[in-house]
Scaffold this active site. Structure first.
Site, PDB file in Angstrom:
ATOM      1  N   SER A  46       0.911  -1.016   0.076  1.00  0.00           N
ATOM      2  CA  SER A  46       0.120  -0.011  -0.028  1.00  0.00           C
ATOM      3  C   SER A  46       0.883   1.395   0.132  1.00  0.00           C
ATOM      4  O   SER A  46       1.929   1.187   0.536  1.00  0.00           O
ATOM      5  CB  SER A  46      -0.876   0.190   1.247  1.00  0.00           C
ATOM      6  OG  SER A  46      -1.742   1.103   1.239  1.00  0.00           O
ATOM      7  N   TYR A 116      -7.078   6.519   2.283  1.00  0.00           N
ATOM      8  CA  TYR A 116      -6.448   5.350   2.886  1.00  0.00           C
ATOM      9  C   TYR A 116      -7.100   4.584   4.250  1.00  0.00           C
ATOM     10  O   TYR A 116      -7.106   3.242   4.317  1.00  0.00           O
ATOM     11  CB  TYR A 116      -5.069   6.013   3.603  1.00  0.00           C
ATOM     12  CG  TYR A 116      -4.001   5.002   4.429  1.00  0.00           C
ATOM     13  CD1 TYR A 116      -3.667   4.469   3.476  1.00  0.00           C
ATOM     14  CD2 TYR A 116      -3.765   5.143   5.614  1.00  0.00           C
ATOM     15  CE1 TYR A 116      -2.308   3.595   4.246  1.00  0.00           C
ATOM     16  CE2 TYR A 116      -2.915   4.562   6.263  1.00  0.00           C
ATOM     17  CZ  TYR A 116      -2.056   3.773   5.603  1.00  0.00           C
ATOM     18  OH  TYR A 116      -1.105   2.972   6.314  1.00  0.00           O
ATOM     19  N   TYR A 130     -13.632 -13.335   4.696  1.00  0.00           N
ATOM     20  CA  TYR A 130     -12.672 -14.765   4.055  1.00  0.00           C
ATOM     21  C   TYR A 130     -12.581 -15.614   5.428  1.00  0.00           C
ATOM     22  O   TYR A 130     -12.617 -16.911   5.018  1.00  0.00           O
ATOM     23  CB  TYR A 130     -11.247 -14.233   3.690  1.00  0.00           C
ATOM     24  CG  TYR A 130     -11.633 -14.315   2.015  1.00  0.00           C
ATOM     25  CD1 TYR A 130     -12.258 -13.146   1.452  1.00  0.00           C
ATOM     26  CD2 TYR A 130     -10.882 -15.093   1.262  1.00  0.00           C
ATOM     27  CE1 TYR A 130     -12.502 -13.026   0.082  1.00  0.00           C
ATOM     28  CE2 TYR A 130     -11.308 -15.151  -0.135  1.00  0.00           C
ATOM     29  CZ  TYR A 130     -11.768 -14.030  -0.816  1.00  0.00           C
ATOM     30  OH  TYR A 130     -12.055 -13.999  -2.077  1.00  0.00           O
ATOM     31  N   THR A 146       5.460   3.856  12.775  1.00  0.00           N
ATOM     32  CA  THR A 146       6.653   3.004  12.954  1.00  0.00           C
ATOM     33  C   THR A 146       7.773   3.596  12.093  1.00  0.00           C
ATOM     34  O   THR A 146       7.365   4.272  11.266  1.00  0.00           O
ATOM     35  CB  THR A 146       6.229   1.633  12.600  1.00  0.00           C
ATOM     36  OG1 THR A 146       5.400   0.959  13.266  1.00  0.00           O
ATOM     37  CG2 THR A 146       7.605   0.740  12.645  1.00  0.00           C
TER      38      THR A 146
HETATM   39  N1  LIG Z   1       5.270   2.452   8.657  1.00  0.00           N
HETATM   40  C1  LIG Z   1       3.999   2.862   9.486  1.00  0.00           C
HETATM   41  O1  LIG Z   1       4.259   3.532  10.408  1.00  0.00           O
HETATM   42  C2  LIG Z   1       2.773   2.071   9.020  1.00  0.00           C
HETATM   43  C3  LIG Z   1       1.651   2.316  10.092  1.00  0.00           C
HETATM   44  C4  LIG Z   1       0.402   1.795   9.846  1.00  0.00           C
HETATM   45  C5  LIG Z   1       0.356   0.832   8.794  1.00  0.00           C
HETATM   46  N2  LIG Z   1       1.327   0.598   7.899  1.00  0.00           N
HETATM   47  C6  LIG Z   1       1.152  -0.164   6.995  1.00  0.00           C
HETATM   48  O2  LIG Z   1       2.207  -1.136   6.795  1.00  0.00           O
HETATM   49  C7  LIG Z   1       2.358  -1.715   5.365  1.00  0.00           C
HETATM   50  C8  LIG Z   1       3.770  -1.400   4.937  1.00  0.00           C
HETATM   51  O3  LIG Z   1       4.029  -0.052   5.163  1.00  0.00           O
HETATM   52  P1  LIG Z   1       5.809   0.462   5.181  1.00  0.00           P
HETATM   53  O4  LIG Z   1       5.880   1.658   5.995  1.00  0.00           O
HETATM   54  O5  LIG Z   1       6.544  -0.753   5.142  1.00  0.00           O
HETATM   55  O6  LIG Z   1       5.485   1.124   3.629  1.00  0.00           O
HETATM   56  P2  LIG Z   1       6.718   0.950   2.560  1.00  0.00           P
HETATM   57  O7  LIG Z   1       6.210   2.096   1.414  1.00  0.00           O
HETATM   58  O8  LIG Z   1       7.915   0.836   2.819  1.00  0.00           O
HETATM   59  O9  LIG Z   1       6.078  -0.736   1.565  1.00  0.00           O
HETATM   60  C9  LIG Z   1       4.706  -0.626   0.925  1.00  0.00           C
HETATM   61  C10 LIG Z   1       5.044  -1.152  -0.266  1.00  0.00           C
HETATM   62  O10 LIG Z   1       3.875  -1.410  -0.925  1.00  0.00           O
HETATM   63  C11 LIG Z   1       4.302  -1.395  -2.340  1.00  0.00           C
HETATM   64  N3  LIG Z   1       2.933  -1.328  -3.378  1.00  0.00           N
HETATM   65  C12 LIG Z   1       2.026  -0.391  -2.986  1.00  0.00           C
HETATM   66  N4  LIG Z   1       1.127  -0.625  -3.835  1.00  0.00           N
HETATM   67  C13 LIG Z   1       1.195  -2.079  -4.619  1.00  0.00           C
HETATM   68  C14 LIG Z   1       0.686  -2.701  -5.337  1.00  0.00           C
HETATM   69  N5  LIG Z   1      -0.425  -2.268  -5.991  1.00  0.00           N
HETATM   70  N6  LIG Z   1       1.271  -3.825  -6.066  1.00  0.00           N
HETATM   71  C15 LIG Z   1       2.574  -4.167  -5.250  1.00  0.00           C
HETATM   72  N7  LIG Z   1       3.138  -3.309  -4.381  1.00  0.00           N
HETATM   73  C16 LIG Z   1       2.466  -2.157  -3.864  1.00  0.00           C
HETATM   74  C17 LIG Z   1       5.089  -0.227  -2.497  1.00  0.00           C
HETATM   75  O11 LIG Z   1       5.739   0.083  -3.754  1.00  0.00           O
HETATM   76  C18 LIG Z   1       5.980  -0.239  -1.030  1.00  0.00           C
HETATM   77  O12 LIG Z   1       7.357  -0.621  -1.404  1.00  0.00           O
HETATM   78  C19 LIG Z   1       1.373  -0.724   4.473  1.00  0.00           C
HETATM   79  O13 LIG Z   1       0.312  -1.621   3.965  1.00  0.00           O
HETATM   80  C20 LIG Z   1       0.965   0.274   5.363  1.00  0.00           C
HETATM   81  O14 LIG Z   1      -0.094   0.885   5.059  1.00  0.00           O
HETATM   82  C21 LIG Z   1       2.420   1.041   8.166  1.00  0.00           C
END
Ligand SMILES: NC(=O)c1ccc[n+]([C@@H]2O[C@H](COP(=O)([O-])OP(=O)(O)OC[C@H]3O[C@@H](n4cnc5c(N)ncnc54)[C@H](O)[C@@H]3O)[C@@H](O)[C@H]2O)c1
Length: 282
Positions: A46, A116, A130, A146
């Site tokens: 995402s 989002y 599911y 994070t």
């Molecule tokens: N980091 C935080 O504080 C935080 C907080 C809440 C939730 N999250 C969730 O955790 C997950 C990972 O976050 P992160 O911080 O590691 O982000 P990140 O940007 O490092 O990793 C997310 C990855 O998803 C990939 N992506 C997006 N759309 C895609 C698609 N359609 N097909 C394939 N790949 C796709 C992006 O290219 C990216 O590499 C996300 O779902 C995010 O919403 C993160």
């Protein structure tokens, strides 16, 4: 699996050549095929930072809805366990503080951040469907802010923003007066919590985050002190629907997973600052 819409190949370069690792470049909103047996499908794809999801509203909604559907379909077809990376944003601008999993949230579905928040809320609903209807073993982690090494320098998340600004001697930008609070979890703690949840038998959503709460101004001051920067702090207008408070209630994670964060802000910031010093020097 990643389509690199917001990610970068540099982040996984160190895994190249590892016989136990395989990378597939693919957009998970499209049908996905993976050869062979799978034990688990962990859906993290995402756009994840406010700048990204405001720039990519449709892709954000698609990966939360269609991407989650495809990932759940893959898990079901392989008899694999599924984990959804959800978010504290499902609580919106919360009216209950701190936020327990039982709180249903306070989200503006049509505001700019709704793309989002609602995508993740839909993803949670689909995951539970599911689980209940198809009997897929599912896990939902609600991740709170994070941070850590390998974040992008300018992706709009507050920790990386402040560190890069401080290291470059630029003003640190506070939105509003900086009185809004956040709690920051170091990435190693998060991964430990997610791993424990994945191995547990808990299907209901589970908060993982660090409950120590700081104002954003306190964070800016801490970053300036730790980097030894002489950057000033400047105030900018508060974005629409910016949550005023955010702090996880981790009673469930403590009781069910035996999990507690170990890395405190000072230490986590030092490790993250070390990463950005090298990254900026390159
Ligand atoms: N980091 C935080 O504080 C935080 C907080 C809440 C939730 N999250 C969730 O955790 C997950 C990972 O976050 P992160 O911080 O590691 O982000 P990140 O940007 O490092 O990793 C997310 C990855 O998803 C990939 N992506 C997006 N759309 C895609 C698609 N359609 N097909 C394939 N790949 C796709 C992006 O290219 C990216 O590499 C996300 O779902 C995010 O919403 C993160």
């Amino acid at each position: 699996m990643d389509n690199f819409i917001t990610g970068h190949a540099d982040n996984i370069a160190h895994l190249a050549g590892n016989a136990r690792y395989r990378f597939i470049q693919h957009d998970v909103t499209n049908f996905m095929y993976v050869e062979g047996a799978l034990d688990g499908v962990l859906h993290f794809a995402s756009p994840a930072s406010p700048i990204d999801y405001l720039e990519l509203p449709i892709q954000t909604l698609k990966v939360g809805s269609l991407g989650t559907h495809k990932a759940l379909g893959l898990a079901k077809s392989k008899g694999a366990r599924f984990l959804l990376a959800s978010t504290s944003e499902v609580y919106g601008d919360p009216q209950v503080h701190p936020q327990p999993e039982s709180y249903w949230g306070h989200v503006n579905p049509v505001g700019p951040r709704g793309v989002y928040d609602e995508a993740k809320r839909f993803a949670e609903a689909l995951t539970m469907a599911y689980h209940r209807y198809h009997g897929v073993q599912t896990r939902i982690v609600r991740i709170f802010n994070t941070y850590g090494p390998r974040m992008r320098a300018r992706d709009g998340r507050v920790v990386s923003n402040f560190i890069v600004q401080a290291l470059k001697g630029e003003p640190l930008t506070l939105y509003g007066t900086g009185g809004q609070t956040r709690s920051f979890c170091y990435v190693d703690d998060l991964i430990d919590g997610i791993h424990r949840l994945f191995l547990s038998d808990r299907a209901d959503p589970t908060n993982i985050g660090n409950p120590n709460e700081f104002t954003v101004r306190q964070l800016a001051e801490r970053v300036i002190a730790l980097t030894g920067s002489s950057s000033p702090i400047v105030e900018k207008p508060l974005p629409e629907d910016d949550p005023k408070v955010r702090r996880p209630d981790i009673t469930t994670a403590r009781a069910v997973l035996g999990w507690d964060p170990k890395v405190q802000l000072e230490e986590g910031l030092q490790r993250t600052i070390a990463h950005f010093r090298t990254a900026i020097a390159r």
